[in-house]
Design an enzyme around this catalytic site. Structure first.
Site, PDB file in Angstrom:
ATOM      1  N   ASP A  66      14.701  -1.351   0.463  1.00  0.00           N
ATOM      2  CA  ASP A  66      15.457  -1.603   1.692  1.00  0.00           C
ATOM      3  C   ASP A  66      16.508  -2.665   1.358  1.00  0.00           C
ATOM      4  OD1 ASP A  66      15.983  -1.488   4.475  1.00  0.00           O
ATOM      5  OD2 ASP A  66      14.541  -3.039   4.911  1.00  0.00           O
ATOM      6  N   LYS A 121       0.828  -1.203   0.000  1.00  0.00           N
ATOM      7  CA  LYS A 121       0.000   0.000   0.000  1.00  0.00           C
ATOM      8  C   LYS A 121       0.861   1.250   0.000  1.00  0.00           C
ATOM      9  CE  LYS A 121      -2.908  -2.486   3.257  1.00  0.00           C
ATOM     10  NZ  LYS A 121      -3.271  -2.547   4.685  1.00  0.00           N
ATOM     11  N   GLY A 122       2.125   1.078   0.400  1.00  0.00           N
ATOM     12  CA  GLY A 122       2.962   2.233   0.697  1.00  0.00           C
ATOM     13  C   GLY A 122       3.184   3.192  -0.461  1.00  0.00           C
ATOM     14  N   PHE A 157      14.396   2.955  10.517  1.00  0.00           N
ATOM     15  CA  PHE A 157      13.063   2.549  10.078  1.00  0.00           C
ATOM     16  C   PHE A 157      12.238   3.807   9.843  1.00  0.00           C
ATOM     17  CE2 PHE A 157       8.796   0.945  10.069  1.00  0.00           C
ATOM     18  CZ  PHE A 157       8.930  -0.191   9.283  1.00  0.00           C
ATOM     19  N   ARG A 196       0.983   6.207   7.863  1.00  0.00           N
ATOM     20  CA  ARG A 196       1.103   6.388   6.416  1.00  0.00           C
ATOM     21  C   ARG A 196       0.734   7.800   5.980  1.00  0.00           C
ATOM     22  NH1 ARG A 196       1.724   1.312   4.012  1.00  0.00           N
ATOM     23  NH2 ARG A 196       0.656  -0.425   5.014  1.00  0.00           N
ATOM     24  N   LYS A 238      17.640   2.798   0.906  1.00  0.00           N
ATOM     25  CA  LYS A 238      18.542   2.706   2.068  1.00  0.00           C
ATOM     26  C   LYS A 238      19.779   1.946   1.600  1.00  0.00           C
ATOM     27  CE  LYS A 238      15.080   1.993   5.671  1.00  0.00           C
ATOM     28  NZ  LYS A 238      14.583   0.928   6.570  1.00  0.00           N
ATOM     29  N   GLU A 280       7.774   2.381  -6.308  1.00  0.00           N
ATOM     30  CA  GLU A 280       7.913   1.819  -4.948  1.00  0.00           C
ATOM     31  C   GLU A 280       8.136   2.929  -3.940  1.00  0.00           C
ATOM     32  OE1 GLU A 280       7.427  -0.213  -2.799  1.00  0.00           O
ATOM     33  OE2 GLU A 280       8.356  -2.171  -3.057  1.00  0.00           O
ATOM     34  N   ASP A 281       7.676   2.706  -2.734  1.00  0.00           N
ATOM     35  CA  ASP A 281       7.934   3.668  -1.675  1.00  0.00           C
ATOM     36  C   ASP A 281       9.391   3.617  -1.227  1.00  0.00           C
ATOM     37  OD1 ASP A 281       7.629   1.104  -0.600  1.00  0.00           O
ATOM     38  OD2 ASP A 281       6.143   1.677   0.906  1.00  0.00           O
ATOM     39  N   ASP A 319       4.538   2.717   6.639  1.00  0.00           N
ATOM     40  CA  ASP A 319       3.846   2.440   7.897  1.00  0.00           C
ATOM     41  C   ASP A 319       4.732   1.700   8.879  1.00  0.00           C
ATOM     42  OD1 ASP A 319       3.782  -0.052   6.319  1.00  0.00           O
ATOM     43  OD2 ASP A 319       2.584  -0.796   7.993  1.00  0.00           O
TER      44      ASP A 319
HETATM   45  P1  IMP Z   1      12.881  -4.962   0.972  1.00  0.00           P
HETATM   46  O1  IMP Z   1      12.357  -6.216   0.331  1.00  0.00           O
HETATM   47  O2  IMP Z   1      13.785  -5.275   2.134  1.00  0.00           O
HETATM   48  O3  IMP Z   1      13.540  -4.025  -0.018  1.00  0.00           O
HETATM   49  O4  IMP Z   1      11.667  -4.218   1.650  1.00  0.00           O
HETATM   50  C1  IMP Z   1      10.666  -3.708   0.883  1.00  0.00           C
HETATM   51  C2  IMP Z   1       9.422  -3.343   1.624  1.00  0.00           C
HETATM   52  O5  IMP Z   1       9.558  -3.375   3.049  1.00  0.00           O
HETATM   53  C3  IMP Z   1       9.050  -1.924   1.268  1.00  0.00           C
HETATM   54  O6  IMP Z   1       8.290  -1.880   0.084  1.00  0.00           O
HETATM   55  C4  IMP Z   1       8.282  -1.493   2.495  1.00  0.00           C
HETATM   56  O7  IMP Z   1       6.941  -1.885   2.378  1.00  0.00           O
HETATM   57  C5  IMP Z   1       8.921  -2.246   3.616  1.00  0.00           C
HETATM   58  N1  IMP Z   1       9.936  -1.406   4.273  1.00  0.00           N
HETATM   59  C6  IMP Z   1      11.285  -1.474   4.151  1.00  0.00           C
HETATM   60  N2  IMP Z   1      11.895  -0.545   4.896  1.00  0.00           N
HETATM   61  C7  IMP Z   1      10.914   0.160   5.492  1.00  0.00           C
HETATM   62  C8  IMP Z   1      10.920   1.296   6.381  1.00  0.00           C
HETATM   63  O8  IMP Z   1      11.956   1.860   6.777  1.00  0.00           O
HETATM   64  N3  IMP Z   1       9.684   1.733   6.772  1.00  0.00           N
HETATM   65  C9  IMP Z   1       8.527   1.163   6.367  1.00  0.00           C
HETATM   66  N4  IMP Z   1       8.477   0.122   5.524  1.00  0.00           N
HETATM   67  C10 IMP Z   1       9.662  -0.386   5.104  1.00  0.00           C
HETATM   68 MG    MG Z   2       6.097  -1.561   0.166  1.00  0.00          MG
END
Ligand code: IMP
Ligand code: MG
Length: 176
Positions: free
Chosen positions: A104, A44-45, A153, A166, A132, A100-101, A160
């Site tokens: 990470d 949803k982000g 975070f 959000r 990040k 994408e929001d 969220d």
């Molecule tokens: P990844 O697979 O580790 O890149 O994480 C991706 C998803 O984790 C993002 O699309 C977010 O929904 C969530 N996410 C990662 N880091 C954060 C954060 O710092 N705050 C909130 N959601 C996060």
């Molecule tokens: Mg996300």
């Protein structure tokens, strides 16, 4: 929500978000002129960023959404991803931009890129509001990036913590 003691340092103020989203929209508009652009928002982000980005585009585009669940803890994804809602649109031969929001570890996006590439779009790129760099586990390229943020975070502007925060107009660190 003002005065909520879980809201820590401001990482990206609202004015910076607005300015950067307009800049990104200008770049996307230039790069996708004459193309068949489909924005794919990851629920949803990304909804908040996507709607502001789309409002500022001056090229035609279609918008669609995917929802994915990444197995893992509340603050760390595992890379094992399940599709909860797939696209309605057929993307074969079209110019797909994943919105994408935050990237990470990059594991969720890596999965999405592989999945969508298998549907033979003409082009497939990524537009991420936040990255990040310190947390990146996989090598992937986002063509458009809003801001690099430190390893905290983040909440707000779509992000969220346990489905809260959000709606904040800025991005802040969650106070631990
Ligand atoms: P990844 O697979 O580790 O890149 O994480 C991706 C998803 O984790 C993002 O699309 C977010 O929904 C969530 N996410 C990662 N880091 C954060 C954060 O710092 N705050 C909130 N959601 C996060
Ligand atoms: Mg996300």
């Amino acid at each position: 929500m003002e005065g909520d003691d879980a809201i820590g340092d401001i990482l990206v103020p609202a004015e910076d978000l607005e300015r950067r989203v307009r800049e990104l929209a200008r770049e996307v508009s230039r790069d996708y002129a004459g193309k068949d652009l489909v924005l794919v928002g990851v629920l949803k982000g990304a909804v908040f960023f996507l709607s502001d980005l789309m409002r500022n585009l001056d090229v035609p585009c279609e918008v669609d959404f995917m929802a994915v669940a990444s197995y893992g803890s509340a603050t760390k994804s595992s890379g094992v991803v399940r599709i909860l809602k797939d696209l309605d649109a057929v993307i074969e031969g079209r110019d797909v931009l994943i919105v994408e929001d935050i990237v990470d570890s990059g594991l969720t996006l890596q999965y999405l890129l592989r999945n969508l590439a298998g549907r033979n779009p003409r082009s497939l790129e990524v537009c991420a509001l936040l990255v990040k760099p310190e947390r990146r586990e996989v090598d992937l390229h986002a063509r458009y990036v809003g801001f690099e943020i430190p390893n905290r975070f983040a909440i707000g502007y779509g992000l969220d913590f346990d489905e809260r925060y959000r709606g904040l107009p800025y991005v802040a660190a969650l106070k631990e």
